[in-house]
Scaffold this motif. Structure first.
Motif, PDB file in Angstrom:
ATOM      1  N   THR A  65      -5.261 -58.296 -18.047  1.00  0.00           N
ATOM      2  CA  THR A  65      -3.495 -58.732 -17.832  1.00  0.00           C
ATOM      3  C   THR A  65      -2.768 -57.794 -16.924  1.00  0.00           C
ATOM      4  O   THR A  65      -2.265 -58.112 -16.240  1.00  0.00           O
ATOM      5  N   GLU A  66      -3.198 -56.466 -17.173  1.00  0.00           N
ATOM      6  CA  GLU A  66      -2.147 -55.664 -16.272  1.00  0.00           C
ATOM      7  C   GLU A  66      -2.602 -55.575 -14.809  1.00  0.00           C
ATOM      8  O   GLU A  66      -1.885 -55.602 -13.953  1.00  0.00           O
ATOM      9  N   GLN A 103      -6.508 -54.979 -20.108  1.00  0.00           N
ATOM     10  CA  GLN A 103      -6.730 -54.413 -18.893  1.00  0.00           C
ATOM     11  C   GLN A 103      -6.840 -55.618 -17.696  1.00  0.00           C
ATOM     12  O   GLN A 103      -6.344 -55.380 -16.581  1.00  0.00           O
ATOM     13  N   ARG A 163      -1.172 -58.557 -13.286  1.00  0.00           N
ATOM     14  CA  ARG A 163       0.089 -58.237 -13.048  1.00  0.00           C
ATOM     15  C   ARG A 163       0.349 -57.779 -11.646  1.00  0.00           C
ATOM     16  O   ARG A 163       1.101 -58.073 -10.852  1.00  0.00           O
TER      17      ARG A 163
END
Length: 277
Positions: free
Chosen positions: A162-163, A160, A166
């Motif tokens: 990482t997302e 989560q 991004r």
């Protein structure tokens, strides 16, 4: 809204918060009644107390209980780059203004376990501002701040993180900033080298630094109107002219006593700019 506490429980609640304030100087007396009631009842069950009065007795006579109680009363749940659109707005709209300053001070108020602090450190590194920035990470929960200083999170949370990174417009891979082992991710110590961790209460403490950006999200929703006014007053006094204040998605300055001191810089993301007058 009428409280569903019994008359006895209302008395116990007032005595309990007064006891915490007098003994440990943590002031929850002006917190939202509904939120405080819910959290105290969970704490009462956790400590196997028959009543709030019994919980008060333990807090007053067992010194280690207060440190175990604070996680029930303070905000603990967050994610790195939580609400990615907030961080994208900072990156695209606020950072260009901050780049005009030779040095910067950023205050993360209510830093909890450090997810937001690490998000800012990574953001500022990606935007080339880290070396000229000093971060102040504050909270009343010393156990949470120790976690923030360690920078270690369970590996099942990292997907989560990482997302979110991004979606926030991240320019690198989040994996560049941590190492893994034993089911946990440890974020690089270098991300915290320019951070001062300090115990600070928005309820009772004073301004401690002149800052250019303050991020205090999902903290004031637990305050009553008077405490919200006090907290925003601290932020106003801390910020430089044209400094920025970021709040949570459910928070606003609309009804605050200090609203005239700020303009809506990015209304959707609850980012305000201190006025220039």
């Amino acid at each position: 809204m009428k409280s569903d506490l019994s008359a006895t429980e209302e008395i116990e609640m007032k005595l309990l918060t007064e006891a915490i304030f007098r003994k440990y100087h943590h002031d929850f007396r002006g917190y939202s009644e509904a939120s405080l009631k819910r959290r105290m009842m969970k704490a009462k069950e956790h400590f196997a107390c028959a009543s709030l009065s019994e919980l008060q007795h333990r807090i007053l006579h067992e010194p280690d209980v207060i440190s175990k109680l604070l996680p029930f009363l303070t905000v603990q749940v967050s994610d790195m780059f939580r609400d990615p659109s907030y961080f994208r707005a900072l990156r695209e709209r606020v950072i260009p203004h901050l780049k005009t300053y030779p040095s910067l001070k950023v205050w993360i108020a209510g830093c909890s376990a450090g997810e937001e602090l690490h998000s800012f450190a990574i953001l500022f590194r990606e935007e080339g501002l880290e070396e000229r920035t000093m971060f102040y990470a504050t909270d009343i929960n010393e156990a949470a701040m120790r976690k923030a200083e360690e920078g270690v999170y369970e590996m099942d949370r990292v997907a989560q993180f990482t997302e979110n990174h991004r979606l926030s417009g991240g320019k690198t891979s989040l994996s560049d900033y941590y190492s893994t082992g034993y089911g946990r991710a440890k974020f690089d110590r270098s991300l915290r080298e320019r951070t001062v961790f300090a115990n600070h209460s928005l309820v009772s403490d004073a301004v401690f630094a002149e800052t250019h950006l303050i991020s205090c999200r999902n903290v004031m929703i637990y305050f009553n109107r008077d405490l919200q006014n006090r907290a925003v007053g601290l932020f106003k006094d801390s910020l430089v002219r044209r400094g920025f204040l970021g709040l949570g998605s459910r928070e606003t300055l609309r009804f605050n006593d200090h609203v005239a001191e700020f303009s809506e810089f990015e209304a959707k993301e609850r980012i305000y700019q201190k006025g220039t007058e």
